[in-house]
Design a protein around this motif. Structure first.
Motif, mmCIF file in Angstrom:
data_model
loop_
_atom_site.group_PDB
_atom_site.id
_atom_site.type_symbol
_atom_site.label_atom_id
_atom_site.label_comp_id
_atom_site.label_asym_id
_atom_site.label_seq_id
_atom_site.Cartn_x
_atom_site.Cartn_y
_atom_site.Cartn_z
ATOM 1 N N LEU A 10 -7.549 -51.493 36.848
ATOM 2 C CA LEU A 10 -7.072 -50.976 38.126
ATOM 3 C C LEU A 10 -5.702 -50.319 37.966
ATOM 4 C CD1 LEU A 10 -7.394 -50.705 41.194
ATOM 5 C CD2 LEU A 10 -6.364 -52.988 41.424
ATOM 6 N N LEU A 11 -4.829 -50.966 37.183
ATOM 7 C CA LEU A 11 -3.498 -50.411 36.965
ATOM 8 C C LEU A 11 -3.587 -49.071 36.251
ATOM 9 C CD1 LEU A 11 -0.468 -50.932 37.276
ATOM 10 C CD2 LEU A 11 -0.494 -52.043 35.028
ATOM 11 N N LEU A 12 -4.466 -49.004 35.228
ATOM 12 C CA LEU A 12 -4.653 -47.748 34.505
ATOM 13 C C LEU A 12 -5.185 -46.669 35.437
ATOM 14 C CD1 LEU A 12 -4.684 -46.221 31.792
ATOM 15 C CD2 LEU A 12 -7.012 -47.068 31.435
ATOM 16 N N PHE A 13 -6.129 -47.019 36.310
ATOM 17 C CA PHE A 13 -6.689 -46.053 37.262
ATOM 18 C C PHE A 13 -5.613 -45.559 38.218
ATOM 19 C CE2 PHE A 13 -8.434 -45.242 41.498
ATOM 20 C CZ PHE A 13 -9.321 -44.208 41.209
ATOM 21 N N MET A 14 -4.774 -46.482 38.704
ATOM 22 C CA MET A 14 -3.720 -46.092 39.648
ATOM 23 C C MET A 14 -2.713 -45.163 38.982
ATOM 24 S SD MET A 14 -3.081 -49.721 41.593
ATOM 25 C CE MET A 14 -1.650 -49.113 42.470
ATOM 26 N N ASN A 15 -2.372 -45.456 37.713
ATOM 27 C CA ASN A 15 -1.428 -44.598 37.001
ATOM 28 C C ASN A 15 -2.001 -43.201 36.803
ATOM 29 O OD1 ASN A 15 0.558 -46.540 36.811
ATOM 30 N ND2 ASN A 15 -0.108 -47.289 34.797
ATOM 31 N N ASN A 16 -3.303 -43.150 36.443
ATOM 32 C CA ASN A 16 -3.937 -41.851 36.244
ATOM 33 C C ASN A 16 -4.004 -41.076 37.554
ATOM 34 O OD1 ASN A 16 -4.316 -42.160 33.512
ATOM 35 N ND2 ASN A 16 -6.408 -42.930 33.689
ATOM 36 N N ALA A 17 -4.310 -41.794 38.650
ATOM 37 C CA ALA A 17 -4.443 -41.128 39.942
ATOM 38 C C ALA A 17 -3.093 -40.610 40.422
ATOM 39 C CB ALA A 17 -5.043 -42.094 40.961
ATOM 40 N N ALA A 18 -2.030 -41.406 40.180
ATOM 41 C CA ALA A 18 -0.712 -41.036 40.662
ATOM 42 C C ALA A 18 -0.067 -39.966 39.816
ATOM 43 C CB ALA A 18 0.183 -42.275 40.712
ATOM 44 N N GLY A 19 -0.503 -39.831 38.572
ATOM 45 C CA GLY A 19 0.106 -38.858 37.685
ATOM 46 C C GLY A 19 1.365 -39.397 37.033
ATOM 47 N N GLU A 20 1.948 -38.580 36.178
ATOM 48 C CA GLU A 20 3.152 -38.956 35.462
ATOM 49 C C GLU A 20 4.374 -38.306 36.096
ATOM 50 O OE1 GLU A 20 2.791 -37.999 31.345
ATOM 51 O OE2 GLU A 20 0.703 -38.626 31.214
ATOM 52 N N THR A 21 5.543 -38.773 35.690
ATOM 53 C CA THR A 21 6.788 -38.118 36.055
ATOM 54 C C THR A 21 7.305 -37.381 34.836
ATOM 55 O OG1 THR A 21 7.335 -39.789 37.715
ATOM 56 C CG2 THR A 21 9.134 -38.430 36.882
ATOM 57 N N ARG A 22 7.486 -36.087 34.983
ATOM 58 C CA ARG A 22 7.918 -35.254 33.854
ATOM 59 C C ARG A 22 9.328 -34.743 34.125
ATOM 60 N NH1 ARG A 22 3.311 -33.757 30.643
ATOM 61 N NH2 ARG A 22 1.386 -34.467 31.658
ATOM 62 N N HIS A 23 10.206 -34.927 33.137
ATOM 63 C CA HIS A 23 11.605 -34.559 33.265
ATOM 64 C C HIS A 23 11.911 -33.325 32.422
ATOM 65 C CE1 HIS A 23 12.996 -38.278 35.360
ATOM 66 N NE2 HIS A 23 11.950 -38.807 34.749
ATOM 67 N N TYR A 24 12.645 -32.400 33.021
ATOM 68 C CA TYR A 24 13.097 -31.207 32.317
ATOM 69 C C TYR A 24 14.577 -30.997 32.608
ATOM 70 C CZ TYR A 24 8.247 -29.855 31.420
ATOM 71 O OH TYR A 24 6.937 -29.822 30.985
#
Length: 540
Positions: free
Chosen positions: A13-27
């Motif tokens: 479930l945690l993996l699914f939530m992370n995939n659904a929410a996406g990542e935070t990308r810093h530039y």
């Protein structure tokens, strides 16, 4: 076992939530000076991270993007993420004095937004004065993890940015134009990924080369970063399949020539020849021109070069036949109308075309050039040497405020802008016929205020004032559906009967045809984010 099973389910479930929410990308974007030489001219260019064009911003649909922009130059600067919907993040859109005050020298600003419901190619650029001549770069939005393209996966992806090169300082050029009221001097060359190519003097070594292998499929992400000019693009002896425009998938169609308006992006699939062809192929871009003003009538060229098979006893690449593409004439309006008419949204269950079938508000905007009187005791170089050129919508030319409009709205600062923008032309006339005697426009900071989620139909009509010409326009914070277009004066009784409300193309940038009109529809579902920008003749 039960505890282990529950722990396993928790991690899934945690993996699914992370995939659904996406990542935070810093530039981190450092805006700084960098010396660049093209056409045997070396000048100090304003860049991001000392790159021309600037660095790629890569993310997936659903990712949060945080970009810290640090200004190391003397000019004020902002960055606009062209085409990103910016749902509820209007502060991060970037147009100076509209959604933010500019970033001053030695200061920084953090842009923070989430890419929602978009995948494909967009781009970023400076949004103040003419700084975007060199401050620009691509935005690559990949599909969510475990999702694929709605077409065969390419073997490789390549970004091609069409731009311009000026031998002199672009800021001095636009400053002079604003002072004299004349049209600004044009660029000295067009560029492909920053290189003019061998058709220009002293430029044979400054040529972009795309090396490909036989029998492969390449996804070309093509972006028009030129200031004003719509550009034709073609690769000699090759066809491409158009699969996306402005980060929206399209019904695929095959063509050997493209037309890309400033600010637009077009993704195409290039399938290379099955065997080494014993030839080198040029890819070229040159302008589509409709107006009467001066323009850069030149062609930028890159090279499509096939890699030699390792078993092939090949000739020197210098001895290979060079094949040139055939581009449309510079005024090929017929080709342009036919080409743009081929774009259709996928319009399927996964990628629907949610075009408003009915509308709450209808607007009719007259766009084109007009004039401002020359100030007393000064000499102007506009029409009749007694006025200044001014772009306008419904006879109103935008007047830049000193406080950002979104800031003024948020803090209730009255007097920064008014809400009385005319939704119809104040004085109707034969828009594509004889121009009126009085071509003066009004100056103001005016807005139209809409209730949330209003369905809108906007018809934009070109005019013959100071000559009919094609006008690229971009709607910030929104995509819109192009439901109809035509030539002559828009007929509100007959033309809507031909609107496409099934699978119209969804875009963020489109052109009002020279001597014609375009109709768009959209939902005003992004608070604080409707503003329309005309091409650079509007002095943006």
């Amino acid at each position: 076992m039960a505890a282990s099973h529950m722990l396993f389910c928790f991690w899934v479930l945690l993996l699914f939530m992370n995939n659904a929410a996406g990542e935070t990308r810093h530039y981190k974007f450092n805006v700084e000076y960098h010396n660049v030489t093209r056409l045997c001219h070396t000048r100090t260019v304003l860049t991001v991270n000392r790159k021309f064009p600037g660095p790629r911003l890569v993310a997936r649909e659903g990712d949060r993007v945080i970009v810290k922009v640090v200004n190391h130059i003397a000019n004020n600067v902002t960055i606009h993420w062209h085409g990103v919907r910016q749902l509820t993040t209007g502060w991060s859109d970037g147009p100076s004095y509209i959604t933010q005050c500019p970033i001053q020298a030695n200061q920084s600003y953090i842009y923070n937004f989430t890419i929602t419901g978009q995948r494909g190619t967009l781009w970023w650029h400076a949004h103040i004065s003419w700084l975007r001549v060199s401050i620009y770069g691509p935005i690559i939005i990949l599909p969510k993890r475990n999702e694929s393209y709605p077409f065969a996966k390419p073997d490789k992806e390549v970004t091609i940015m069409l731009g311009e090169w000026f031998n002199s300082d672009p800021e001095a050029i636009i400053s002079q134009a604003l002072q004299t009221g004349a049209g600004p001097n044009v660029s000295d060359a067009y560029t492909i990924n920053g290189y003019p190519g061998p058709l220009y003097n002293c430029s044979s070594k400054d040529t972009y080369k795309l090396k490909v292998k036989p029998g492969k499929t390449y996804l070309l992400r093509i972006i028009n970063a030129a200031l004003n000019d719509e550009l034709f693009f073609s690769i000699a002896n090759h066809t491409v399949t158009v699969v996306e425009g402005d980060a929206v998938y399209t019904k695929p169609f095959v063509t050997d020539k493209l037309l890309i308006t400033p600010g637009q992006t077009t993704n195409v699939l290039l399938k290379t020849k099955p065997e080494f062809p014993n030839a080198t192929f040029l890819m070229a871009a040159r302008p589509y021109v409709t107006g009467q003003g001066t323009f850069d009538n030149s062609t930028t060229v890159g090279i499509l070069e096939y890699e030699h098979p390792s078993h092939h006893n090949h000739k020197s690449s210098k001895n290979l036949t060079i094949i040139q593409p055939v581009l449309p004439p510079i005024n090929a309006t017929g080709f342009v109308v036919n080409f743009t008419g081929k774009f259709r949204s996928l319009g399927n269950a996964k990628y629907p075309a949610n075009v408003p079938k009915t509308v709450d508000k209808k607007f009719f905007f007259m766009v084109g050039l007009g004039t401002n009187p020359c100030p007393k005791n000064t000499t102007c170089q506009g029409p009749n040497n007694s006025s200044k050129f001014a772009a306008s919508v419904n006879n109103v030319s935008f007047q830049l405020p000193t406080i950002a409009i979104l800031q003024a709205y948020y803090f209730g600062q009255n007097g920064v802008y008014t809400t009385d923008f005319p939704t119809q032309p104040l004085i109707p006339f034969n828009y594509t016929g004889t121009a009126p005697n009085n071509t003066n426009v009004m100056n103001g900071t005016r807005a139209v205020v809409l209730p949330f989620n209003t369905s809108v139909e906007l018809v934009m009509q070109d005019t013959s004032i100071l000559g009919a010409e094609s006008h690229p326009l971009h709607l910030h914070g929104y995509n819109f559906f192009i439901v109809g277009q035509g030539f002559g004066n828009y007929d509100p009784n007959k033309d809507p009967l031909k609107f496409n409300l099934v699978d119209p193309m969804e875009r963020n940038t489109a052109s009002v045809p020279a001597g014609g009109w375009v109709a768009i529809r959209f939902f005003a579902d992004n608070p604080g984010k409707i503003h329309l920008f005309q091409d650079m003749e509007a002095l943006y």
